[in-house]
Scaffold this motif. Structure first.
Motif: not given
Length: 304
Positions: A108-115, A88-94, A58-66
Motif C-alpha cells: 500500500s506504500q503506507a507512510s505511517l503506522l498508528l497503534y 486514506i485510512a488503512l485498518p489492519l487486522s491484529p 500537515t498535508d498528508i492528503r491521499g497518503e495511506r495511514i495504517a
C-alpha cells in the motif's frame, strides 16, 4: 472556557455535529464506559493534530495511514481523524501474522503506522519484519519509508458532563484524497488493496440508513472485525450518520453475545448473569448500562 476546533465539511462530520451532544455515541460492553457525541468531534480534531505531528507535516492528503487499534472508541476516533486529514485510512487486522501485515504496509506504500498501547508489541514486531523482496508494488522508484506512532488512550469525560469543546465545520468541502483502503482475502492471489473514496462511504451509509431505517433510538451491538467493509461501513459509519449508539463487545464470545442480547428483556439483573466472571463475563458495567436502557426504554439492537 471551551476551546474552538475545526474540521472539514465532510457529510459525516456534519451529521455528527447535528446529533444531541449528550446522547451516547460509543459504549464498551464489558467495562460499561461510554462516550457522548459531544466529545467525539473534539477528540477527532486532537487525534488529527497528533497524526500531523507524527507525520511531520500537515498535508498528508491521499497518503495511506495504517492503524492497529482494538474495537473501541479509540478505533472510531482514529479512523475519523484520518478522514479529517484527507488521508486514506488503512485498518489492519491484529491477528494477522507480522509478515502479512508487513506485506500490506509495503504494497500500500503506507507512510505511517498508528497503534494503540494494546498492540504496541505487535506493531514493534511488524516494524522489525523485513520488507518483502521483491517489493510487492509496481513502482520501481518506491523506497520503503514508514513512521510509527503510539496513540494515547481516550479516557472519556465524566458521565454527568454536559459541556463540550466547540467544533467548527469549515466551508471547505473538498474531500479529495480522503477514504479507506481495505485488502482482499487473497484466496486466489496475494491480497490487493481496494480504495473506497469518502464519497462512496457516504453514499453507502445513506443507502443503508434508508434501507435499514437506522434511528437515534437504535443500539448496535458491534461484534464484527474492523478490517472488513461490514464492520466499518455498516456498523460504524452508518450508525454515526444516524445518531445511533454503537456498543463494542471485544473480544468476541458467542455466549456473552447471546446473554447481551437477552439482557434488555430479563426481569432483573441483580446478580452477574455469567458465572465465570474471569473468563466470560458481561461485568457490572453492562448491568449499569441495562438499568439506563430500562429507564429510557431504549432496548433495540441492530444485528442483521
Amino acid at each position: 472556557m471551551a476551546s474552538t476546533l475545526a474540521l472539514p465539511k465532510l457529510p459525516l462530520f456534519d451529521a455528527i455535529a447535528r446529533h444531541d451532544p449528550n446522547s451516547v455515541a460509543i459504549s464498551h460492553c464489558l467495562s460499561g464506559r461510554s462516550f457522548k457525541y459531544g466529545e467525539l468531534l473534539p477528540d477527532v480534531c486532537r487525534a488529527r493534530d497528533q497524526i500531523y505531528e507524527a507525520a511531520g507535516k500537515t498535508d498528508i492528503r491521499g497518503e495511506r495511514i495504517a492503524f492497529l487499534v482494538e474495537n473501541s472508541y479509540d478505533y472510531v476516533v482514529t479512523f475519523l481523524a484520518i478522514l479529517a486529514s484527507r488521508a486514506i485510512a488503512l485498518p489492519l487486522s491484529p491477528p494477522f501474522p507480522a509478515p502479512e501485515l508487513q506485506y500490506i504496509l509495503t504494497q500500500s506504500q503506507a507512510s505511517l503506522l498508528l497503534y494503540s498501547a494494546k498492540f504496541a508489541s505487535k506493531a514493534k514486531e511488524v516494524l522489525k519484519t523485513p520488507w518483502p523482496e521483491p517489493l510487492p508494488n509496481t513502482d520501481p522508484e518506491f523506497k520503503p519509508t514508514l513512521k510509527a506512532f503510539e496513540l494515547s488512550k481516550h479516557q472519556g469525560l465524566p458521565e454527568d458532563n454536559t459541556v463540550f469543546d466547540t467544533v467548527t465545520i469549515t466551508d471547505d468541502a473538498d474531500t479529495e484524497g480522503a477514504g479507506m483502503m481495505l485488502y482482499t482475502s487473497g484466496t486466489t492471489a496475494r491480497p490487493k488493496g481496494v480504495l473506497i473514496p469518502e464519497t462512496a462511504l457516504t453514499a453507502q451509509s445513506r443507502a443503508l440508513i434508508e434501507a435499514w431505517k437506522y434511528t437515534p433510538q437504535d443500539r448496535l451491538l458491534h461484534i464484527l472485525p474492523l478490517h472488513h467493509i461490514h464492520g466499518t461501513v455498516n456498523a460504524i459509519i452508518t450508525p454515526l450518520f444516524a445518531g445511533s449508539t454503537i456498543e463494542f463487545l471485544f473480544p468476541f464470545n458467542a455466549d456473552t453475545v447471546w446473554r447481551r442480547f437477552a439482557n434488555p428483556y430479563l426481569e432483573s439483573l441483580k446478580e452477574d448473569p455469567v458465572p465465570d466472571a474471569a473468563s466470560n463475563t458481561l461485568g457490572k458495567g453492562v448491568s449499569r448500562y441495562y438499568a439506563r436502557e430500562r429507564r429510557s426504554n431504549i432496548v433495540s439492537f441492530r444485528h442483521k
